[in-house]
Scaffold this motif. Structure first.
Motif, mmCIF file in Angstrom:
data_model
loop_
_atom_site.group_PDB
_atom_site.id
_atom_site.type_symbol
_atom_site.label_atom_id
_atom_site.label_comp_id
_atom_site.label_asym_id
_atom_site.label_seq_id
_atom_site.Cartn_x
_atom_site.Cartn_y
_atom_site.Cartn_z
ATOM 1 N N GLY A 59 0.828 -1.201 0.000
ATOM 2 C CA GLY A 59 0.000 0.000 0.000
ATOM 3 C C GLY A 59 0.863 1.251 0.000
ATOM 4 O O GLY A 59 2.036 1.212 0.373
ATOM 5 N N ASN A 84 -0.058 0.554 -4.238
ATOM 6 C CA ASN A 84 -1.473 0.754 -4.548
ATOM 7 C C ASN A 84 -1.987 1.921 -3.704
ATOM 8 O O ASN A 84 -1.819 1.940 -2.488
ATOM 9 N N GLU A 86 -5.152 2.878 -3.234
ATOM 10 C CA GLU A 86 -6.446 2.704 -2.551
ATOM 11 C C GLU A 86 -6.430 1.664 -1.437
ATOM 12 O O GLU A 86 -7.224 1.739 -0.506
ATOM 13 N N VAL A 87 -5.550 0.662 -1.568
ATOM 14 C CA VAL A 87 -5.625 -0.488 -0.663
ATOM 15 C C VAL A 87 -4.400 -0.531 0.246
ATOM 16 O O VAL A 87 -3.273 -0.396 -0.213
ATOM 17 N N HIS A 88 -4.649 -0.713 1.523
ATOM 18 C CA HIS A 88 -3.546 -0.713 2.498
ATOM 19 C C HIS A 88 -2.685 -1.967 2.415
ATOM 20 O O HIS A 88 -3.134 -3.031 1.995
ATOM 21 N N THR A 90 -0.970 -5.270 3.455
ATOM 22 C CA THR A 90 -1.533 -6.418 4.180
ATOM 23 C C THR A 90 -0.841 -6.575 5.544
ATOM 24 O O THR A 90 0.377 -6.421 5.657
ATOM 25 N N ARG A 108 -6.769 -8.468 5.489
ATOM 26 C CA ARG A 108 -6.508 -8.583 4.049
ATOM 27 C C ARG A 108 -7.822 -8.729 3.297
ATOM 28 O O ARG A 108 -8.025 -9.671 2.562
ATOM 29 N N ASN A 109 -8.712 -7.777 3.485
ATOM 30 C CA ASN A 109 -10.005 -7.932 2.824
ATOM 31 C C ASN A 109 -10.474 -6.606 2.214
ATOM 32 O O ASN A 109 -11.467 -6.064 2.636
ATOM 33 N N PRO A 110 -9.795 -6.080 1.191
ATOM 34 C CA PRO A 110 -8.608 -6.660 0.568
ATOM 35 C C PRO A 110 -7.322 -6.154 1.215
ATOM 36 O O PRO A 110 -7.355 -5.261 2.054
ATOM 37 N N GLY A 111 -6.180 -6.719 0.783
ATOM 38 C CA GLY A 111 -4.854 -6.232 1.163
ATOM 39 C C GLY A 111 -4.097 -5.937 -0.114
ATOM 40 O O GLY A 111 -4.395 -6.500 -1.177
ATOM 41 N N ALA A 112 -3.106 -5.055 -0.022
ATOM 42 C CA ALA A 112 -2.397 -4.599 -1.227
ATOM 43 C C ALA A 112 -1.764 -5.747 -2.018
ATOM 44 O O ALA A 112 -1.693 -5.700 -3.242
ATOM 45 N N MET A 115 -3.452 -7.061 -5.066
ATOM 46 C CA MET A 115 -3.732 -6.108 -6.146
ATOM 47 C C MET A 115 -2.798 -6.234 -7.353
ATOM 48 O O MET A 115 -2.890 -5.459 -8.292
#
Length: 322
Positions: A59, A84, A86-88, A90, A108-112, A115
């Motif tokens: 992320g 990424n 938008e996504v942090h 994990t 992880r829902n989601p995790g980078a 991606m």
């Protein structure tokens, strides 16, 4: 063509929060250890003198920045470590039991790491390595699974050595049927396999390690070398009809087992890079297991894995005293 890297690994790079004491208020204190199985493998390979590169996503956050810095410090190439927005990054919280074994809780829902996309898997980059290593955390969701499959296809077509560690983490799968299907896919693609006794039982339905191993070897003739790790019971190598066992090096001061399997897998991969994956003698297989068992025993005395991998000298000294 001159190869730039010995090994490229694809997969998860994350923060393992491991318990490290209790605060004055009586609350558990967690330490943010850099982790992720594929990168643990690369860290050990680097200590053994190999050139490595990591393909994955973190992320655009403080953890992602810290992980990139860690890899750079360890001299693992980060030219294909993506961020990424938008996504942090994990996160995994590791609960350690009294015997050193552990349980994971993933954020992880989601995790980078999920991606990674097919477009980020570049043919020229992958072909710049001698070997490609992967696990199954990059196969839990469709997009990252496609990226993993693309990387494997490129590696196979380029005649690269392919190394696989199922690294089964049940909480991350929507169903155990999907996990089994994806592990089976990985088994069908690799030359070198590191598999734990629990994963072997999961895939074959038998607790008998030798029976399970020969079942896998019959089902997947592409497997040139299979190493089964059995924790406190040691390890067995299966290769061209040979079967070699090495006892474990048990430690009195084991703290936790995080990274032990990755350390083992890295040492086996290193041995194959130096000695080839065909025609290994029983003596060579024993030598490979001895070093891998020694290294993985040493890592159980440290917290985390990525930053604290032993050196070749550490392992050789440790083995010579046993």
């Amino acid at each position: 063509m001159e190869k730039k890297f010995d090994v490229i690994a694809l997969g998860e790079l994350l923060i393992d929060f491991t318990e490290n004491g209790v605060s004055a208020q009586g609350n558990p204190i967690f330490e943010a250890n850099p982790g992720g199985a594929p990168c643990n493998v690369l860290a050990m390979l680097n200590n053994l003198g190999k050139k490595t590169s990591f393909l994955g996503v973190v992320g655009k956050d403080q953890f992602g920045t810290s992980l990139r810095k860690t890899l750079n410090e360890l001299k693992i190439d980060t030219s294909h470590l993506y961020e990424n927005q938008e996504v942090h990054t994990t996160l995994a919280f590791v609960h350690t039991f009294e015997d050193g074994d552990r349980d994971f809780a993933f954020y992880r829902n989601p995790g980078a790491d999920m991606m990674l996309s097919e477009s980020q898997v570049e043919k020229e980059y992958l072909e710049s390595a001698k070997a490609f290593h992967f696990g199954t955390l990059s196969m839990t969701h469709e997009e990252v699974r496609k990226a993993t499959q693309k990387a494997i296809t490129i590696a196979k077509e380029a005649g690269m050595l392919i190394s696989f560690d199922p690294n089964l983490r049940p909480p991350l799968w929507s169903s155990m049927e999907l996990a089994k299907e994806q592990i089976a896919y990985g088994l069908g693609q690799c030359d070198l396999l590191k598999i734990s006794e629990e994963e072997l039982e999961f895939m074959t339905g038998t607790k008998d390690i030798k029976e399970g191993a020969y079942k896998l070897l019959a089902d997947y003739p592409n497997l040139k070398l299979m190493n089964v790790t059995m924790g406190k019971e040691g390890s067995i190598a299966f290769h061209e009809g040979k079967e070699v066992f090495h006892a474990p090096f048990l430690q009195e001061n084991t703290i936790e087992t995080t990274g032990a399997g990755d350390t083992f897998g890295a040492c086996a991969l290193n041995y194959v890079l130096e000695n080839g994956i065909t025609g290994l003698s029983e003596e060579q297989l024993y030598e490979m297991l001895e070093f891998a068992n020694g290294a993985s025993s040493l890592i159980t005395t440290k917290k985390g894995a990525l930053r604290v991998m032993p050196t070749k000298e550490d392992v050789e000294t440790f083995i010579s005293t046993k």
